[in-house]
Design an enzyme around this catalytic site. Structure first.
Site, PDB file in Angstrom:
ATOM      1  CE  LYS A  77      -4.500  -1.383   2.183  1.00 13.75           C
ATOM      2  NZ  LYS A  77      -5.104  -1.322   3.371  1.00 13.75           N
ATOM      3  CG  ASN A 128      -7.674  -0.387   7.414  1.00 17.25           C
ATOM      4  OD1 ASN A 128      -6.799   0.379   7.363  1.00 17.25           O
ATOM      5  ND2 ASN A 128      -7.990  -1.032   6.168  1.00 17.25           N
ATOM      6  CG  HIS A 186      -5.899   1.910  10.832  1.00 13.52           C
ATOM      7  ND1 HIS A 186      -5.768   0.933  11.888  1.00 13.52           N
ATOM      8  CD2 HIS A 186      -4.595   2.158  10.300  1.00 13.52           C
ATOM      9  CE1 HIS A 186      -4.400   0.588  11.671  1.00 13.52           C
ATOM     10  NE2 HIS A 186      -3.584   1.192  10.880  1.00 13.52           N
ATOM     11  CG  HIS A 234      -6.813   6.704   8.861  1.00 12.91           C
ATOM     12  ND1 HIS A 234      -6.968   5.718   7.875  1.00 12.91           N
ATOM     13  CD2 HIS A 234      -5.687   6.507   9.163  1.00 12.91           C
ATOM     14  CE1 HIS A 234      -5.733   5.046   7.694  1.00 12.91           C
ATOM     15  NE2 HIS A 234      -4.979   5.270   8.589  1.00 12.91           N
TER      16      HIS A 234
END
Ligand code: NAD
Ligand code: GLY
Length: 383
Positions: A158, A259, A262, A266
């Protein structure tokens, strides 16, 4: 998803210091151990003979470790230039992407030449993305220098940058040809950055490796102290990630579990404007994982003692677990909801969350009413 036992020391590669990411003809090695920076020239030249290279790094890492890498590359006959960028999350930007692309093109590097990322996840993500788009895809070598990058961001392909509208919103999947994780480079890392990387190690246990979480509970101090436990934790993390990436390279299903924490994390990073003084990525993940566990408990999915145990472990490692611990102006639910709405896992307007039924029992949930998240965040902000 393919799953392997947590305590094999080697997944079939030639030496215990090597973990293989099995992607057919695009498979690559992750070498883990002390002193690899001095062997970088030999290891790269063996796999990519005849290449020229651009080394991308940041100012902090350049001051500490770039000279040794340059010596090792020269000794192996690898002609290279260096691109040194400011340190910090704000470097993952269009402006610095343009700079790297331009310098690589100015050197007339060809598709079969390589970009070498020497740094943490910021440099790895940015340099990797540049290598993905220059000449529609150059070769790429990851040399992760933070714990976070050694256990997570350097593996799996990624790559990307942040947009003012959100985290990692512009990028590409582009696998490296080789990952060289020199564990001795972690000796210069600040305790705060080490702890931030540790959050991503704990993540693997919290997702689907309860036995690894138990091991971390017993060995956390030893991992922080260095020595065999640290190297073992890095290797186990790379193996866990390699299995997930091999099964679902493009995140069509199981990879999304990586994730965990996340979606919230984020949103927290975006809300503080990627200001590393207030919050670094791993800290956002630690708070985010705690929120994911607590939200799961509120929804009657996860025993409260598991959520408490996960939080206690992260706190013992010196990580923040509550929104209110982020210094500076208090964050609002509206700011966080705006960040969540931009998450890459949003499908037809609805966010996908990684929730859990307990330690090591995470799963994807696409049916979460935004009002429930909002009410939960109101309570968490006041906590
Ligand atoms: P970072 O790259 O900003 O590094 C943290 C700090 O440590 C920087 O100031 C850097 O200069 C310094 N540093 C790096 N190596 C050092 C060393 N050996 N000694 C002393 N200082 C050193 O941050 P990070 O935590 O490594 O990475 C975070 C980024 O990784 C985020 O942007 C996140 O989105 C990304 N990430 C990507 C993936 C992925 O799969 N691609 C996964 C997880 C995280
Ligand atoms: N760090 C999340 C992933 O690589 O998928």
């Amino acid at each position: 998803m393919k799953r392997e036992a947590a305590y094999q020391t080697d997944n079939g590669a030639a030496t215990p210091r090597c973990v293989v990411v099995d992607l057919g003809t695009r498979s690559y090695d992750i070498l883990i151990g002390p002193g690899l920076v001095d062997e970088a020239g030999t290891e790269i030249a063996r796999r990519l003979p005849g290449i020229r290279a651009a080394v991308v790094t940041d100012e902090t890492v350049a001051g500490l470790h770039l000279d040794r890498l340059s010596i090792a590359l020269r000794a192996a006959g690898i002609d290279h230039s260096t691109i040194v960028l400011p340190a910090g999350e704000t470097t993952k930007s269009f402006a610095h992407l343009t700079q790297v692309v331009d310098e690589v093109l100015a050197q007339r590097l060809e598709r079969d030449d390589a970009v070498i990322a020497l740094g943490g996840g910021v440099i790895g993500d940015l340099a990797g993305f540049a290598s993905a788009i220059v000449r529609r895809g150059m070769r790429f070598v990851q040399m992760p220098t933070t714990l976070l990058a050694q256990v997570d961001s350097s593996v799996g392909g990624k790559t990307g940058i942040n947009s003012p509208r959100g985290k990692n919103l512009v990028g590409a999947f582009h696998q490296p040809s080789l990952v060289l994780a020199d564990t001795a480079l972690l000796d210069t890392l600040s305790p705060r950055e080490f702890a931030a990387g540790y959050a991503e190690i704990v993540k693997y246990g919290l997702i689907d490796r309860p036995d690894f979480f138990d091991w971390l509970d017993r060995n956390c101090e030893a991992v922080f102290a260095g020595g065999p436990e640290r190297a073992d934790a890095i290797r186990q993390s790379c193996k866990a990630k390699a299995v997930v990436v091999a099964a679902d390279e493009r995140e069509n299903a199981g990879r999304a579990l990586l994730n965990l924490g996340h979606t919230f994390g984020h949103a927290l990073e975006a809300a503080v404007g990627y200001d590393s003084r207030r919050l670094v990525h791993g800290e956002g993940v630690a708070i985010g994982m705690t929120l994911a566990y607590r939200f799961s408990t509120e929804r009657g999915l996860c025993p409260a003692e598991d959520a408490d145990r996960g939080e206690a472990h992260l706190r013992a490692a010196g990580l923040p677990t509550r929104i209110g611990e982020i210094p500076g102006a208090p964050l609002t639910t509206a700011q966080l909801m705006a960040g969540i709405a931009q998450d890459k896992k949003v499908k037809r307007g609805r966010p996908t969350f990684i929730l859990t039924r307990g330690i090591g029992r995470a799963f994807l949930e696409g049916d979460v009413a935004p009002a429930a998240v909002e009410a939960f965040l109101d309570r968490e902000i006041a906590r």
